[in-house]
Design an enzyme around this catalytic site. Structure first.
Site, mmCIF file in Angstrom:
data_model
loop_
_atom_site.group_PDB
_atom_site.id
_atom_site.type_symbol
_atom_site.label_atom_id
_atom_site.label_comp_id
_atom_site.label_asym_id
_atom_site.label_seq_id
_atom_site.Cartn_x
_atom_site.Cartn_y
_atom_site.Cartn_z
ATOM 1 N N GLY A 237 9.820 30.174 31.633
ATOM 2 C CA GLY A 237 10.390 28.946 30.578
ATOM 3 C C GLY A 237 9.799 28.024 29.624
ATOM 4 O O GLY A 237 10.799 28.285 28.803
ATOM 5 N N GLU B 121 7.041 31.336 37.444
ATOM 6 C CA GLU B 121 7.046 32.567 36.889
ATOM 7 C C GLU B 121 6.572 32.380 35.765
ATOM 8 O O GLU B 121 8.352 32.729 34.965
ATOM 9 C CB GLU B 121 8.670 32.932 37.183
ATOM 10 N N PRO B 122 5.536 31.605 35.206
ATOM 11 C CA PRO B 122 5.583 31.617 33.660
ATOM 12 C C PRO B 122 5.377 33.504 33.105
ATOM 13 O O PRO B 122 4.697 34.220 33.530
ATOM 14 C CB PRO B 122 4.310 31.369 33.659
ATOM 15 N N ARG C 290 12.293 40.211 18.208
ATOM 16 C CA ARG C 290 12.204 39.076 18.773
ATOM 17 C C ARG C 290 13.120 38.099 16.482
ATOM 18 O O ARG C 290 14.473 37.969 16.721
ATOM 19 C CB ARG C 290 11.594 38.080 18.546
ATOM 20 N N TYR D 245 16.838 36.953 17.722
ATOM 21 C CA TYR D 245 17.123 35.999 18.243
ATOM 22 C C TYR D 245 16.520 34.864 16.801
ATOM 23 O O TYR D 245 16.526 33.743 17.050
ATOM 24 C CB TYR D 245 16.387 35.123 19.033
ATOM 25 N N CYS E 174 16.259 51.087 8.421
ATOM 26 C CA CYS E 174 17.549 50.928 7.356
ATOM 27 C C CYS E 174 19.045 50.082 8.183
ATOM 28 O O CYS E 174 19.179 50.646 8.189
ATOM 29 C CB CYS E 174 18.026 52.042 7.253
ATOM 30 N N GLU E 175 18.892 48.783 8.118
ATOM 31 C CA GLU E 175 19.764 47.519 7.911
ATOM 32 C C GLU E 175 18.981 46.575 7.947
ATOM 33 O O GLU E 175 18.035 45.687 7.937
ATOM 34 C CB GLU E 175 20.341 48.340 9.926
ATOM 35 N N TYR F 150 6.902 40.203 24.627
ATOM 36 C CA TYR F 150 8.452 39.863 24.356
ATOM 37 C C TYR F 150 7.987 40.979 22.713
ATOM 38 O O TYR F 150 9.130 40.497 21.788
ATOM 39 C CB TYR F 150 9.332 38.960 24.002
HETATM 40 N N1 LLP Z 1 11.627 33.827 35.253
HETATM 41 C C1 LLP Z 1 12.770 34.544 34.949
HETATM 42 C C2 LLP Z 1 14.018 35.065 36.125
HETATM 43 C C3 LLP Z 1 13.009 35.132 33.565
HETATM 44 O O1 LLP Z 1 14.647 35.192 33.694
HETATM 45 C C4 LLP Z 1 12.493 35.095 33.079
HETATM 46 C C5 LLP Z 1 13.149 35.141 31.103
HETATM 47 C C6 LLP Z 1 10.931 34.395 32.817
HETATM 48 C C7 LLP Z 1 10.970 33.487 34.044
HETATM 49 C C8 LLP Z 1 10.074 34.133 32.344
HETATM 50 O O2 LLP Z 1 10.374 32.894 30.905
HETATM 51 P P1 LLP Z 1 9.215 32.372 29.858
HETATM 52 O O3 LLP Z 1 8.722 32.226 31.257
HETATM 53 O O4 LLP Z 1 8.517 34.033 29.221
HETATM 54 O O5 LLP Z 1 10.215 32.107 28.994
HETATM 55 N N2 LLP Z 1 13.288 38.043 25.079
HETATM 56 C C9 LLP Z 1 13.698 36.763 24.645
HETATM 57 C C10 LLP Z 1 12.680 36.537 25.752
HETATM 58 C C11 LLP Z 1 13.911 36.560 27.379
HETATM 59 C C12 LLP Z 1 13.821 36.009 28.259
HETATM 60 C C13 LLP Z 1 13.930 36.487 29.402
HETATM 61 N N3 LLP Z 1 14.347 36.037 31.199
HETATM 62 C C14 LLP Z 1 12.769 36.785 23.064
HETATM 63 O O6 LLP Z 1 12.224 37.289 23.227
HETATM 64 O O7 LLP Z 1 12.590 35.200 23.696
#
Ligand code: LLP
Length: 421
Positions: free
Chosen positions: A240, A275-276, A314, A318, A343-344, A372
């Site tokens: 996260g 879990e980065p 993205r 978002y 086309c949107e 992503y």
């Molecule tokens: N662990 C779990 C359980 C997760 O659901 C996620 C991301 C991560 C780790 C990794 O998170 P990170 O370190 O990458 O923030 N598509 C969206 C982001 C969706 C994230 C989903 N889960 C975007 O483009 O911002």
């Protein structure tokens, strides 16, 4: 810090001019920098180096490219996967099954069975129901599945609502108040070895206070469980951590994050798991695009590029910001709307943005597209699936080929009942 810089007036990935890649591969194309990926992997690991026992599982969903996974495997990373497809990629990249964490709210029976068979290191259970099912599946194979229980701490991560996961209205984890009872029940099942707790409150986190709040709550829950005589040896703190998308934007660093964890977890005596995703891959990639046309607008000109929301979703999903820069900037600037050809109206990368002046045929990049980006690409409007390139110093290689619309068309069939009405 990344390795996408101007050299002699041309934007390079490490020592390779992006013009050379665009010429050889065509556009749009994702370009990753090996040096940047390696640097980020090490910075994150070093930020946690003072913690006694850690396990880092790269969130494959952020960039599942096989070459990226291989590089991270070589850096000693495990993997956090959310589907059998991701699991098989991680295994194919050489990540040991025991270093893989299987997360996800909807693992199917088939996926659970395959993952047990593969010897996956930890299942992050999202519900009691899933735990009961996994216990049966593991017992049927004569095994015990090692598990953590994902808890929803009801903490607002203060990020975009669509990537916020730790509030009680989100589908993830079990409610904090019921977690102890569920853990105890699951720990009694012979097919499971409950060893820990897991939490992940959201993505692109730019303020560490919610994380502190969530981690403190998890520490209290761990103490409560241990107090009941239950084993809790592992604590998975999820991913996260956000990254800067705008030049000059200040976000908490991996060191800030490491210091927070060290403080909160100082007397936990547990293996800490992470879990980065984005923090490793985000700034390691750019999306290279060509300007198709500059069209007059009511207020600002429309810069129509050949990348679209199907290649980089993205901004459309978002309202995300990705810096836009010319590959050969002239020094002049313009204010424009940047859009793709789809086309949107959601196919918009930026409105009324001051950017490098560009004209048709110019190359440009969207920065911070390594996380992503390609992984969320699709073929909407019968467009190709975007290719990926990795650069290493002055070398580069295509690490995912462009899949063109003809290949996708070839998988489609007209049924007999339409051929012979
Ligand atoms: N662990 C779990 C359980 C997760 O659901 C996620 C991301 C991560 C780790 C990794 O998170 P990170 O370190 O990458 O923030 N598509 C969206 C982001 C969706 C994230 C989903 N889960 C975007 O483009 O911002």
């Amino acid at each position: 810090m990344d390795h996408f810089e101007l050299k002699n007036g041309v934007l390079h990935a490490e020592d390779v001019p992006l013009t050379a890649i665009a010429e050889a591969v065509g556009t749009p194309v994702y370009v990753y920098s090996r040096a940047t990926l390696t640097r980020h992997a090490r910075v994150f690991r070093d930020a946690l180096a003072k913690l006694p026992r850690i396990h880092i599982a790269f969130a494959v969903k952020s960039n599942p490219n096989l070459a990226v996974l291989k590089l991270l495997a070589q850096e000693g990373y495990g993997a956090d996967v959310v589907s059998e497809g991701e699991m098989n990629r991680a295994l194919a990249a050489g990540i040991a099954a025991g270093d893989i964490v299987f997360s996800g709210v909807g693992k199917t029976r088939g996926e659970l069975a395959s993952a047990v068979r593969a010897g996956i290191g930890q299942f992050n259970l999202e519900s009691e129901e899933e735990g009961v099912e996994l216990a049966e599946i593991a017992a049927a194979q004569g095994r015990r599945a090692t598990c953590a229980l994902r808890v929803n701490p009801n903490v607002d991560a203060r990020t975009h609502a669509k990537i916020s996961t730790g509030k009680s209205e989100n589908k993830f984890g079990v409610p904090y108040d019921r977690a102890a009872a569920i853990y105890a029940r699951l720990a009694a099942l012979p097919g499971l070895e409950m060893r820990g707790l897991a939490v992940h409150i959201g993505s692109q986190i730019g303020d560490l206070e919610p994380s502190r709040e969530a981690f403190v709550k998890m520490g209290e829950l761990m103490r409560e469980l241990r107090g009941q005589g239950l084993a809790v040896t592992h604590m998975d703190l999820g991913g996260g951590l956000g990254v800067p998308y705008k030049a000059g934007e200040q976000l908490p660093t991996p060191d800030d994050y490491g210091a927070l964890v060290a403080e909160v977890a100082k007397d936990w005596d547990a293996t800490l798991m992470f879990e980065p995703g984005r923090v490793i891959t985000g700034n390691s990639g750019v999306l290279v695009t060509e300007v198709v046309r500059v069209k007059q607008g009511a207020v600002h000109p429309w810069v129509v590029v050949d990348a679209a929301m199907n290649d980089l979703a993205r901004p459309a999903m978002y309202d995300a910001w990705h810096d836009f820069a010319a590959v050969r900037p002239s020094g002049e600037r313009m204010v424009a709307n940047i859009v793709g050809p789809i086309c949107e109206s959601s196919d918009t990368f930026a409105m009324a943005r001051e950017i490098d002046a560009v004209k048709p045929g110019d190359l440009a990049v969207f920065r911070t597209a390594g996380a992503y980006g390609a992984t969320m690409a699709n073929t909407y409007n019968s467009r190709a699936l975007v290719p990926e390139v990795m650069v290493d110093g002055s070398r580069w290689a295509v690490v995912a080929e462009r899949i063109d619309p003809a290949t996708i068309l070839a998988a489609e069939r007209v049924p007999d009942f339409l051929e012979r009405p």
